[in-house]
Scaffold this motif. Structure first.
Motif, PDB file in Angstrom:
ATOM      1  N   TRP A 196      -6.446  10.668  -3.916  1.00 38.65           N
ATOM      2  CA  TRP A 196      -7.176   9.289  -3.267  1.00 38.65           C
ATOM      3  C   TRP A 196      -7.925   8.416  -3.982  1.00 38.65           C
ATOM      4  CZ3 TRP A 196      -4.682   7.830   0.781  1.00 38.65           C
ATOM      5  CH2 TRP A 196      -4.277   8.665   1.803  1.00 38.65           C
ATOM      6  N   ARG A 197      -8.447   8.928  -4.981  1.00 44.54           N
ATOM      7  CA  ARG A 197      -9.159   8.071  -6.105  1.00 44.54           C
ATOM      8  C   ARG A 197      -8.193   7.214  -6.743  1.00 44.54           C
ATOM      9  NH1 ARG A 197     -12.631  12.741  -6.813  1.00 44.54           N
ATOM     10  NH2 ARG A 197     -11.331  13.819  -8.430  1.00 44.54           N
ATOM     11  N   GLU A 198      -7.145   7.838  -7.151  1.00 45.82           N
ATOM     12  CA  GLU A 198      -6.026   6.908  -7.612  1.00 45.82           C
ATOM     13  C   GLU A 198      -5.546   6.004  -6.782  1.00 45.82           C
ATOM     14  OE1 GLU A 198      -5.446   7.111 -10.855  1.00 45.82           O
ATOM     15  OE2 GLU A 198      -6.174   9.025 -11.424  1.00 45.82           O
ATOM     16  N   VAL A 199      -5.385   6.060  -5.730  1.00 44.91           N
ATOM     17  CA  VAL A 199      -4.995   5.180  -4.515  1.00 44.91           C
ATOM     18  C   VAL A 199      -6.202   4.024  -4.549  1.00 44.91           C
ATOM     19  CG1 VAL A 199      -4.518   4.643  -2.290  1.00 44.91           C
ATOM     20  CG2 VAL A 199      -3.651   6.600  -3.433  1.00 44.91           C
ATOM     21  N   GLU A 200      -7.292   4.514  -4.445  1.00 41.06           N
ATOM     22  CA  GLU A 200      -8.393   3.551  -4.400  1.00 41.06           C
ATOM     23  C   GLU A 200      -8.573   2.592  -5.304  1.00 41.06           C
ATOM     24  OE1 GLU A 200     -12.694   2.737  -2.068  1.00 41.06           O
ATOM     25  OE2 GLU A 200     -11.614   4.742  -2.051  1.00 41.06           O
ATOM     26  N   ALA A 201      -8.436   3.125  -6.951  1.00 43.31           N
ATOM     27  CA  ALA A 201      -8.348   2.272  -7.803  1.00 43.31           C
ATOM     28  C   ALA A 201      -7.398   1.326  -7.802  1.00 43.31           C
ATOM     29  CB  ALA A 201      -8.226   3.375  -9.177  1.00 43.31           C
ATOM     30  N   ARG A 256      -7.654   1.944   3.314  1.00 40.61           N
ATOM     31  CA  ARG A 256      -7.744   2.414   4.530  1.00 40.61           C
ATOM     32  C   ARG A 256      -7.541   1.614   5.649  1.00 40.61           C
ATOM     33  NH1 ARG A 256     -11.900   4.035   1.164  1.00 40.61           N
ATOM     34  NH2 ARG A 256     -12.503   6.160   1.214  1.00 40.61           N
ATOM     35  N   MET A 257      -7.684   0.234   5.533  1.00 35.76           N
ATOM     36  CA  MET A 257      -7.336  -0.721   6.572  1.00 35.76           C
ATOM     37  C   MET A 257      -5.650  -0.995   6.657  1.00 35.76           C
ATOM     38  SD  MET A 257      -8.123  -5.035   6.008  1.00 35.76           S
ATOM     39  CE  MET A 257      -6.885  -5.151   4.510  1.00 35.76           C
ATOM     40  N   HIS A 258      -5.258  -0.834   5.610  1.00 37.64           N
ATOM     41  CA  HIS A 258      -3.709  -0.615   5.630  1.00 37.64           C
ATOM     42  C   HIS A 258      -3.117   0.578   6.317  1.00 37.64           C
ATOM     43  CE1 HIS A 258      -3.716  -4.153   3.213  1.00 37.64           C
ATOM     44  NE2 HIS A 258      -4.002  -3.625   2.099  1.00 37.64           N
ATOM     45  N   ARG A 259      -3.821   1.674   6.013  1.00 37.66           N
ATOM     46  CA  ARG A 259      -3.430   2.967   6.843  1.00 37.66           C
ATOM     47  C   ARG A 259      -3.588   2.689   8.210  1.00 37.66           C
ATOM     48  NH1 ARG A 259      -6.172   8.586   5.339  1.00 37.66           N
ATOM     49  NH2 ARG A 259      -7.720   7.554   6.511  1.00 37.66           N
ATOM     50  N   ALA A 260      -4.785   2.012   8.634  1.00 39.16           N
ATOM     51  CA  ALA A 260      -4.896   2.065  10.054  1.00 39.16           C
ATOM     52  C   ALA A 260      -3.908   0.844  10.843  1.00 39.16           C
ATOM     53  CB  ALA A 260      -6.314   1.137  10.316  1.00 39.16           C
ATOM     54  N   TYR A 261      -3.287   0.041  10.019  1.00 36.44           N
ATOM     55  CA  TYR A 261      -2.347  -0.829  10.444  1.00 36.44           C
ATOM     56  C   TYR A 261      -1.217  -0.131  10.942  1.00 36.44           C
ATOM     57  CZ  TYR A 261       1.429  -4.154   9.962  1.00 36.44           C
ATOM     58  OH  TYR A 261       2.947  -4.843  10.358  1.00 36.44           O
ATOM     59  N   PHE A 262      -0.851   0.918  10.254  1.00 38.42           N
ATOM     60  CA  PHE A 262       0.505   1.626  10.779  1.00 38.42           C
ATOM     61  C   PHE A 262       0.219   2.337  11.925  1.00 38.42           C
ATOM     62  CE2 PHE A 262       1.077   1.171   6.049  1.00 38.42           C
ATOM     63  CZ  PHE A 262       2.596   0.503   6.226  1.00 38.42           C
ATOM     64  N   ARG A 263      -1.319   2.576  12.355  1.00 41.11           N
ATOM     65  CA  ARG A 263      -1.403   3.554  13.555  1.00 41.11           C
ATOM     66  C   ARG A 263      -1.732   2.711  14.645  1.00 41.11           C
ATOM     67  NH1 ARG A 263      -6.088   7.575  10.636  1.00 41.11           N
ATOM     68  NH2 ARG A 263      -4.694   8.754   9.266  1.00 41.11           N
ATOM     69  N   GLU A 264      -1.879   1.204  14.410  1.00 42.42           N
ATOM     70  CA  GLU A 264      -1.941   0.466  15.389  1.00 42.42           C
ATOM     71  C   GLU A 264      -0.769  -0.728  15.540  1.00 42.42           C
ATOM     72  OE1 GLU A 264      -5.860  -1.417  14.416  1.00 42.42           O
ATOM     73  OE2 GLU A 264      -6.823   0.581  14.619  1.00 42.42           O
ATOM     74  N   GLY A 265      -0.875  -1.913  14.946  1.00 41.52           N
ATOM     75  CA  GLY A 265      -0.054  -3.051  15.032  1.00 41.52           C
ATOM     76  C   GLY A 265       1.508  -2.420  14.170  1.00 41.52           C
ATOM     77  N   GLY A 266       1.359  -1.605  13.370  1.00 36.28           N
ATOM     78  CA  GLY A 266       2.468  -1.273  12.846  1.00 36.28           C
ATOM     79  C   GLY A 266       3.624  -0.356  13.420  1.00 36.28           C
ATOM     80  N   ARG A 267       2.925   0.189  14.701  1.00 34.16           N
ATOM     81  CA  ARG A 267       3.653   1.261  15.440  1.00 34.16           C
ATOM     82  C   ARG A 267       5.097   0.762  15.932  1.00 34.16           C
ATOM     83  NH1 ARG A 267       1.276   5.814  17.927  1.00 34.16           N
ATOM     84  NH2 ARG A 267      -0.763   6.053  17.376  1.00 34.16           N
ATOM     85  N   TYR A 289       0.634  -1.115   0.049  1.00 35.88           N
ATOM     86  CA  TYR A 289      -0.019   0.026  -0.038  1.00 35.88           C
ATOM     87  C   TYR A 289       0.905   1.270   0.035  1.00 35.88           C
ATOM     88  CZ  TYR A 289      -1.966   4.113   2.403  1.00 35.88           C
ATOM     89  OH  TYR A 289      -2.313   5.332   2.637  1.00 35.88           O
ATOM     90  N   VAL A 290       1.945   1.349   0.960  1.00 31.21           N
ATOM     91  CA  VAL A 290       2.908   2.636   0.823  1.00 31.21           C
ATOM     92  C   VAL A 290       3.415   2.733  -0.560  1.00 31.21           C
ATOM     93  CG1 VAL A 290       4.955   3.616   1.982  1.00 31.21           C
ATOM     94  CG2 VAL A 290       3.163   2.381   3.409  1.00 31.21           C
ATOM     95  N   LEU A 291       3.825   1.493  -1.288  1.00 23.87           N
ATOM     96  CA  LEU A 291       4.423   1.663  -2.468  1.00 23.87           C
ATOM     97  C   LEU A 291       3.388   2.169  -3.601  1.00 23.87           C
ATOM     98  CD1 LEU A 291       6.454   1.139  -4.834  1.00 23.87           C
ATOM     99  CD2 LEU A 291       5.423  -1.200  -5.112  1.00 23.87           C
ATOM    100  N   VAL A 292       1.976   1.909  -3.588  1.00 25.75           N
ATOM    101  CA  VAL A 292       1.007   2.422  -4.240  1.00 25.75           C
ATOM    102  C   VAL A 292       0.710   3.977  -3.923  1.00 25.75           C
ATOM    103  CG1 VAL A 292      -1.236   2.333  -4.744  1.00 25.75           C
ATOM    104  CG2 VAL A 292      -0.098   0.202  -4.673  1.00 25.75           C
ATOM    105  N   HIS A 293       0.818   4.233  -2.748  1.00 25.48           N
ATOM    106  CA  HIS A 293       0.521   5.666  -2.261  1.00 25.48           C
ATOM    107  C   HIS A 293       1.583   6.487  -2.814  1.00 25.48           C
ATOM    108  CE1 HIS A 293      -0.687   8.573   1.026  1.00 25.48           C
ATOM    109  NE2 HIS A 293       0.598   9.134   0.583  1.00 25.48           N
ATOM    110  N   GLU A 294       2.825   6.064  -2.836  1.00 22.61           N
ATOM    111  CA  GLU A 294       3.944   6.923  -3.284  1.00 22.61           C
ATOM    112  C   GLU A 294       3.820   7.032  -5.004  1.00 22.61           C
ATOM    113  OE1 GLU A 294       5.236   9.074  -1.283  1.00 22.61           O
ATOM    114  OE2 GLU A 294       4.644   8.060   0.685  1.00 22.61           O
ATOM    115  N   CYS A 340      -5.639   0.138  -5.000  1.00 24.52           N
ATOM    116  CA  CYS A 340      -5.747  -0.356  -3.733  1.00 24.52           C
ATOM    117  C   CYS A 340      -6.902  -0.187  -2.890  1.00 24.52           C
ATOM    118  CB  CYS A 340      -4.412  -0.011  -2.832  1.00 24.52           C
ATOM    119  SG  CYS A 340      -4.050  -0.851  -1.300  1.00 24.52           S
ATOM    120  N   PRO A 341      -8.068  -0.836  -3.015  1.00 27.02           N
ATOM    121  CA  PRO A 341      -9.214  -0.743  -2.503  1.00 27.02           C
ATOM    122  C   PRO A 341      -9.375  -0.701  -0.958  1.00 27.02           C
ATOM    123  CG  PRO A 341      -9.533  -2.065  -4.418  1.00 27.02           C
ATOM    124  CD  PRO A 341      -8.040  -1.991  -4.067  1.00 27.02           C
ATOM    125  N   ASP A 342      -8.506  -1.659  -0.207  1.00 29.49           N
ATOM    126  CA  ASP A 342      -8.367  -1.879   1.138  1.00 29.49           C
ATOM    127  C   ASP A 342      -7.445  -0.828   1.784  1.00 29.49           C
ATOM    128  OD1 ASP A 342     -10.167  -3.794   0.938  1.00 29.49           O
ATOM    129  OD2 ASP A 342      -8.465  -5.423   0.660  1.00 29.49           O
TER     130      ASP A 342
END
Length: 258
Positions: free
Chosen positions: A223-228, A234-245, A204-209, A230-232
């Motif tokens: 964000w439309r380009e990201v979602e097209a 939001r879940m991956h972004r939440a990962y970095f705020r939780e388990g990815g810390r 997801y981070v690769l796609v984001h960049e 990587c539809p998930d």
């Protein structure tokens, strides 16, 4: 006043001190308290180097203490989400290492030079019995970067369609806050700690960049380009705020200075 001119005021500087703080769960932790002339408000963070409380210069001692007390519960949760960083790599002692979201067993072999590779389901490390910590850190960092580049090499081709160009270059760094960045000339930097975590979150981070090649902002169009792609996301972004810390502290504990 000197000769009709007012003496320039002494510059206001950043001051630091360390406080011992007892949390509701009984733990005693060190909190670095920083008074910064640039600070607009009180801010508490849990970072690579521990807990830091930043204060504007005029904040009173009572207000700072009250703010810290009110956030004791948040600190317990934040420290729990970050987890404990692994111990430094020790020659012929360390039994497992983080990689791609799991703890991978380590097999040690004795040899003249330090070499690290992935063989099947294990990380195989060849090293002298008294290998230096610096040599082990360098070799482990090189190993992690080779694994990260292999992952990006597998993922990148599927996303290049629809982009104006490929990244002009790619580098991995141990980043303190960001997970990735892209300059206007297309140079991409990714946090090496990504290879320690869940592969889907790394992707997801690769796609984001990559999507910043289309929009150098975080507009709705971006964000439309990201979602097209990587539809998930939001879940991956939440990962970095939780388990990815815990990924950044883990990499720092294992490879800092390499």
């Amino acid at each position: 006043m000197i000769g009709g001119f007012r003496a320039a005021p002494k510059p206001r500087t950043v001051t630091r001190e360390t406080l011992a703080v007892t949390l509701p769960d009984g733990r005693c932790i060190d909190v670095q308290r920083v008074r910064d002339p640039r600070a607009k408000r009180m801010r508490l963070i849990v970072g690579l180097h521990g807990v830091r409380l930043t204060l504007p210069l005029r904040t009173s001692e009572a207000a700072a203490a009250k703010f810290l007390r009110e956030h004791h519960g948040w600190l317990v949760d934040a420290l729990g989400r970050r987890g404990d960083a692994p111990a430094a790599l020790q020659a012929h002692v360390t039994a497992q290492l983080p990689l791609r979201g799991v703890a991978v067993p380590v097999l040690w072999q004795t040899g003249r030079l330090v070499r690290i590779g992935l063989e099947g389901d294990a990380i195989v490390i060849t090293a002298p019995e008294a290998a230096s910590e610096a040599a082990l850190r360098r070799a482990l960092r090189d190993f992690y970067e080779a694994q990260a580049r292999a992952d990006v090499g597998r993922w990148l081709p599927r996303y290049l369609g629809g982009l104006p160009r490929a990244p002009s270059r790619l580098r991995f760094r141990m980043m303190s806050s960001l997970w990735g960045s892209l300059t206007r000339d297309g140079a991409m930097t990714l946090d090496l700690a990504l290879v320690l975590g869940a592969p889907a979150a790394f992707e997801y981070v690769l796609v984001h960049e990559l999507c910043h090649l289309l929009h150098m902002d975080h507009s709705p169009a971006f964000w439309r380009e990201v979602e097209a792609r990587c539809p998930d996301w939001r879940m991956h972004r939440a990962y970095f705020r939780e388990g990815g810390r815990g990924l950044k502290p883990a990499l720092h504990a294992l490879c800092a200075g390499a």
